[in-house]
Design a protein around this motif. Sequence first.
Motif, PDB file in Angstrom:
ATOM      1  N   GLU A   1       0.811  -1.220   0.000  1.00 59.34           N
ATOM      2  CA  GLU A   1       0.000   0.000   0.000  1.00 59.34           C
ATOM      3  C   GLU A   1       0.844   1.269   0.000  1.00 59.34           C
TER       4      GLU A   1
ATOM      5  N   LEU B   1      -6.995   2.585  -3.078  1.00 64.93           N
ATOM      6  CA  LEU B   1      -6.705   1.493  -2.151  1.00 64.93           C
ATOM      7  C   LEU B   1      -7.992   0.917  -1.561  1.00 64.93           C
ATOM      8  N   ALA B   2      -8.903   1.811  -1.176  1.00 58.99           N
ATOM      9  CA  ALA B   2     -10.149   1.367  -0.551  1.00 58.99           C
ATOM     10  C   ALA B   2     -11.042   0.617  -1.534  1.00 58.99           C
TER      11      ALA B   2
ATOM     12  N   HIS C   1      -7.441  -2.299  -3.830  1.00 60.32           N
ATOM     13  CA  HIS C   1      -6.359  -3.028  -3.168  1.00 60.32           C
ATOM     14  C   HIS C   1      -6.836  -3.777  -1.931  1.00 60.32           C
ATOM     15  N   ARG C   2      -7.509  -3.086  -1.050  1.00 59.34           N
ATOM     16  CA  ARG C   2      -7.917  -3.716   0.218  1.00 59.34           C
ATOM     17  C   ARG C   2      -8.957  -4.806   0.030  1.00 59.34           C
TER      18      ARG C   2
ATOM     19  N   ARG D   1       3.008 -11.386   1.640  1.00 61.04           N
ATOM     20  CA  ARG D   1       1.866 -11.157   2.537  1.00 61.04           C
ATOM     21  C   ARG D   1       1.051 -12.417   2.778  1.00 61.04           C
TER      22      ARG D   1
ATOM     23  N   GLU E   1      -5.795   6.990  -1.665  1.00 63.24           N
ATOM     24  CA  GLU E   1      -6.565   6.343  -0.602  1.00 63.24           C
ATOM     25  C   GLU E   1      -7.863   5.755  -1.154  1.00 63.24           C
TER      26      GLU E   1
ATOM     27  N   HIS F   1      -7.228  -7.975  -1.505  1.00 62.36           N
ATOM     28  CA  HIS F   1      -6.370  -8.732  -0.593  1.00 62.36           C
ATOM     29  C   HIS F   1      -7.149  -9.310   0.589  1.00 62.36           C
ATOM     30  N   ALA F   2      -8.188  -8.618   1.025  1.00 63.00           N
ATOM     31  CA  ALA F   2      -9.019  -9.191   2.092  1.00 63.00           C
ATOM     32  C   ALA F   2      -9.708 -10.459   1.602  1.00 63.00           C
TER      33      ALA F   2
END
Length: 242
Positions: free
Chosen positions: A83, A110-111, A114-115, A196, A107, A118-119
């Motif tokens: 990130e 990412l929200a 990306h997040r 990760r 941001e 990966h979640a």
Amino acid sequence: MIDSLPFRRVGEPTRGGIVCVVDHASNRVPADIELGIAPELLDKHIAVDIGVEGVAERMARRHAIPAHLACVSRLVCDLHREEESPAVVPETSDGHLIPGNIGADIERRLALFHRPYHAALAEWLDAAQPELVIALHSFTPALESGGEERPWEVALLYNRDDRAARHAIRLFAEEGLTVGDNQPYSGKQLNATMDRHAEAHGRPYLTIEIRQDMIEREADQARWAALVADVAGRTAHALKDA
């Protein structure tokens, strides 16, 4: 309004089996994001890992190795970067300026991408508890911005954990291929997703890079899907016997 999730799945994992992750499978740019680049650049390696989507789909449908695939271009948000990396929303790539990313709301990217990607990947892997994770990528025969021709046909990247890579390097070489060992770049610098989701959990993994001219055609994608599935299966057996 973003028009879909940043990932999709092909196939269902068998607990304790082999799975595949493809961070750069797509060149999709959501309708509300303007990158400011010529449309033809979306078909180049700066936007997508050419050929890997077809390889991964065939691995899932024909060889029972399910896949978690990105559904957004690396130019929108590079899911294979941390990130905090400046390259997570790249302003340039292989000599090309990406004007729409200059001053972008990182941001928000990412929200949105990306997040959740990966979640969802973390949840998928926790449920599957795979014996081996394949991270599938492709690389150019040479960079447009300069540099030498890359002789490797396939390469294995790794950071600290090379136990699976060592087997795969040998197995691909036995097929008569020129195999890169942390080439054309090193997994000690570029291994974000496997750092990760694999190394951090002690999961064996293969970060496989295939040269793009080897997998541009559908027939070649089918051949490589069979080859990668075979090498991954034999690597998993070797790890069990170790």
